[in-house]
Design an enzyme around this catalytic site. Structure first.
Site, PDB file in Angstrom:
ATOM      1  N   SER A  27      65.592  41.165   3.266  1.00  0.00           N
ATOM      2  CA  SER A  27      65.264  42.682   2.708  1.00  0.00           C
ATOM      3  C   SER A  27      66.067  42.811   1.336  1.00  0.00           C
ATOM      4  CB  SER A  27      66.464  43.775   3.668  1.00  0.00           C
ATOM      5  OG  SER A  27      66.165  43.407   5.140  1.00  0.00           O
ATOM      6  N   HIS A  64      61.126  47.347   2.441  1.00  0.00           N
ATOM      7  CA  HIS A  64      59.544  45.996   3.016  1.00  0.00           C
ATOM      8  C   HIS A  64      58.660  46.890   2.372  1.00  0.00           C
ATOM      9  CE1 HIS A  64      62.419  43.699   5.116  1.00  0.00           C
ATOM     10  NE2 HIS A  64      62.845  44.169   5.786  1.00  0.00           N
ATOM     11  N   HIS A 120      57.919  42.008  10.721  1.00  0.00           N
ATOM     12  CA  HIS A 120      59.283  41.365  12.039  1.00  0.00           C
ATOM     13  C   HIS A 120      58.240  41.265  13.251  1.00  0.00           C
ATOM     14  CE1 HIS A 120      61.230  42.692   8.402  1.00  0.00           C
ATOM     15  NE2 HIS A 120      61.736  42.382   8.887  1.00  0.00           N
ATOM     16  N   TYR A 142      59.852  42.740  15.589  1.00  0.00           N
ATOM     17  CA  TYR A 142      60.448  44.327  16.267  1.00  0.00           C
ATOM     18  C   TYR A 142      59.596  46.022  15.524  1.00  0.00           C
ATOM     19  CZ  TYR A 142      62.903  44.799  11.832  1.00  0.00           C
ATOM     20  OH  TYR A 142      63.011  45.293   9.869  1.00  0.00           O
ATOM     21  N   GLU A 143      58.855  45.772  14.796  1.00  0.00           N
ATOM     22  CA  GLU A 143      57.883  46.685  14.485  1.00  0.00           C
ATOM     23  C   GLU A 143      57.408  46.262  15.372  1.00  0.00           C
ATOM     24  OE1 GLU A 143      57.072  46.893   9.762  1.00  0.00           O
ATOM     25  OE2 GLU A 143      58.461  44.923  10.475  1.00  0.00           O
ATOM     26  N   ALA A 152      68.154  38.460   5.550  1.00  0.00           N
ATOM     27  CA  ALA A 152      69.445  39.603   4.927  1.00  0.00           C
ATOM     28  C   ALA A 152      69.913  38.958   6.587  1.00  0.00           C
ATOM     29  CB  ALA A 152      69.159  40.710   4.720  1.00  0.00           C
ATOM     30  N   MET A 190      66.869  39.148  12.164  1.00  0.00           N
ATOM     31  CA  MET A 190      65.799  39.640  12.599  1.00  0.00           C
ATOM     32  C   MET A 190      64.402  39.024  12.200  1.00  0.00           C
ATOM     33  SD  MET A 190      66.943  43.373  13.295  1.00  0.00           S
ATOM     34  CE  MET A 190      68.615  44.040  14.025  1.00  0.00           C
ATOM     35  N   SER A 191      63.886  37.360  11.409  1.00  0.00           N
ATOM     36  CA  SER A 191      62.904  37.612  10.531  1.00  0.00           C
ATOM     37  C   SER A 191      63.045  35.854  10.805  1.00  0.00           C
ATOM     38  CB  SER A 191      62.745  37.702   9.202  1.00  0.00           C
ATOM     39  OG  SER A 191      64.452  37.605   8.368  1.00  0.00           O
ATOM     40  N   ASN A 205      76.556  41.255   5.544  1.00  0.00           N
ATOM     41  CA  ASN A 205      77.175  42.113   6.616  1.00  0.00           C
ATOM     42  C   ASN A 205      77.754  41.242   7.545  1.00  0.00           C
ATOM     43  OD1 ASN A 205      74.521  42.548   7.655  1.00  0.00           O
ATOM     44  ND2 ASN A 205      76.061  43.060   9.164  1.00  0.00           N
ATOM     45  N   HIS A 258      71.480  50.070   8.027  1.00  0.00           N
ATOM     46  CA  HIS A 258      70.985  48.909   7.329  1.00  0.00           C
ATOM     47  C   HIS A 258      70.825  49.385   6.000  1.00  0.00           C
ATOM     48  CE1 HIS A 258      67.278  47.401   6.304  1.00  0.00           C
ATOM     49  NE2 HIS A 258      66.701  48.801   6.279  1.00  0.00           N
TER      50      HIS A 258
HETATM   51  N1  HPA Z   1      72.477  40.971  12.786  1.00  0.00           N
HETATM   52  C1  HPA Z   1      70.698  41.242  12.633  1.00  0.00           C
HETATM   53  N2  HPA Z   1      69.505  41.573  11.501  1.00  0.00           N
HETATM   54  C2  HPA Z   1      71.064  41.596  10.743  1.00  0.00           C
HETATM   55  C3  HPA Z   1      71.757  41.198  10.355  1.00  0.00           C
HETATM   56  C4  HPA Z   1      72.588  41.900  11.431  1.00  0.00           C
HETATM   57  O1  HPA Z   1      74.347  41.859  11.731  1.00  0.00           O
HETATM   58  N3  HPA Z   1      72.333  41.753   8.941  1.00  0.00           N
HETATM   59  C5  HPA Z   1      71.138  41.923   8.343  1.00  0.00           C
HETATM   60  N4  HPA Z   1      69.972  41.818   9.505  1.00  0.00           N
END
Ligand code: HPA
Length: 279
Positions: free
Chosen positions: A36, A67, A89, A91-92, A119, A216-217, A240, A252
């Site tokens: 990301s 992406h 991903h 989740y898509e 990320a 998530m990847s 984060n 995001h």
């Molecule tokens: N959680 C899940 N996926 C992420 C996060 C998070 O805090 N930050 C970046 N991708």
């Protein structure tokens, strides 16, 4: 008896391989997955040949802002690299085998080393936003596996996962970072399916499980790469604080913004790593 040719690894990539070969003879040594907000790194590639992934039969389509899907073949620091720009991903809504298609493809094109970036949210207090973390291990908390189904003879039915990330490569890359004044951490990455961010209770649970960062990847890609016997190095950009550990709700856009800030340092580190690849 009919004569046989050497088995093509991962037959579902065959048409995409042929399409790539119509456009470039490039044989990548290493594949670099850009996470990301990190996609700009591919712009540093020399003699680049860019192929939109929508041109590649079988390649899944990304639906997330930041992406956009391209494979960029080029040279960087003297190394033939294919950049995977715009990953897909779970989740898509893609099946997990589609999520790991790009890895089967780059393997079939010749890549034997994988540098995967992402990320991630920081769970370990040392993993504050802006931290670069070498992934030393992972936890598959999405409980999906791209190897489910008939086994491809490119790799074993039951691949060993006791060291998915090459520890000697981590040591080497970490030493390079240190020698060049780049602070890094190392830790365990936990893969969750998403797309909702985690609850505070989930983050506390993941911390008890031993996770240092959450995302998530990456994990399906690494499982696929290890099936093929690729050597893997993983690098998380902590964008984060994970849920409940910072002041702000998760967004995001913030994830993408921190990715931008750390980009120059990440690019410097990736260049150092490419200059000193293990043989
Ligand atoms: N959680 C899940 N996926 C992420 C996060 C998070 O805090 N930050 C970046 N991708």
């Amino acid at each position: 008896m009919t004569s046989t040719t050497a088995a093509t690894p991962y037959p579902d990539t065959q048409e995409a391989v042929a399409t790539v070969r119509e456009r470039t003879p490039h044989v990548p040594r290493l594949a670099l997955v850009l996470g990301s907000g990190l996609g700009d790194l591919a712009e540093a590639a020399e003699e680049a040949v860019t192929i939109p992934t929508t041109d590649l039969p079988g390649y899944p389509h990304s639906t997330v802002a930041g992406h956009d899907g391209q494979l960029v073949f080029g040279r960087i620091e003297g190394v033939d690299v294919v950049f995977i720009r715009g990953r897909v991903h779970l989740y898509e809504g893609h099946p997990v085998r589609a999520v790991s298609f790009p890895i089967r493809l780059v393997y079939a094109l010749g890549a034997r080393q994988l540098l995967v970036t992402n990320a991630a949210g920081g769970i370990n207090p040392r993993c504050t936003p802006g931290t670069l973390m070498f992934i030393t291990d992972h936890i598959n908390f999405a409980f999906a596996n791209p190897l489910v189904g008939p086994n491809d003879p490119a790799g074993p039915r039951f691949p060993d996962m006791s060291e998915p990330y090459d520890s000697a490569w981590v040591d080497r890359a970490e030493a390079l970072a240190l020698a060049n004044g780049i602070a890094t951490e190392r830790g365990t990455y936990i893969w969750t399916r998403g797309p909702s961010y985690e609850t505070q209770a989930e983050i506390q649970a993941y911390r008890l499980l031993g996770a240092d960062a959450v995302g998530m990847s990456t994990v399906p890609e690494v499982i696929q790469a290890r099936h093929a016997g690729m050597q893997v190095l993983g690098l998380s950009t902590i964008t984060n604080y994970a849920a409940g550990l910072g002041e702000e709700p998760l967004d995001h856009d913030d994830v993408l913004a921190v990715g931008q800030d750390i980009r120059a340092t990440l690019e410097q580190l990736v260049r150092l790593i490419l200059r000193d690849l293990p043989t």
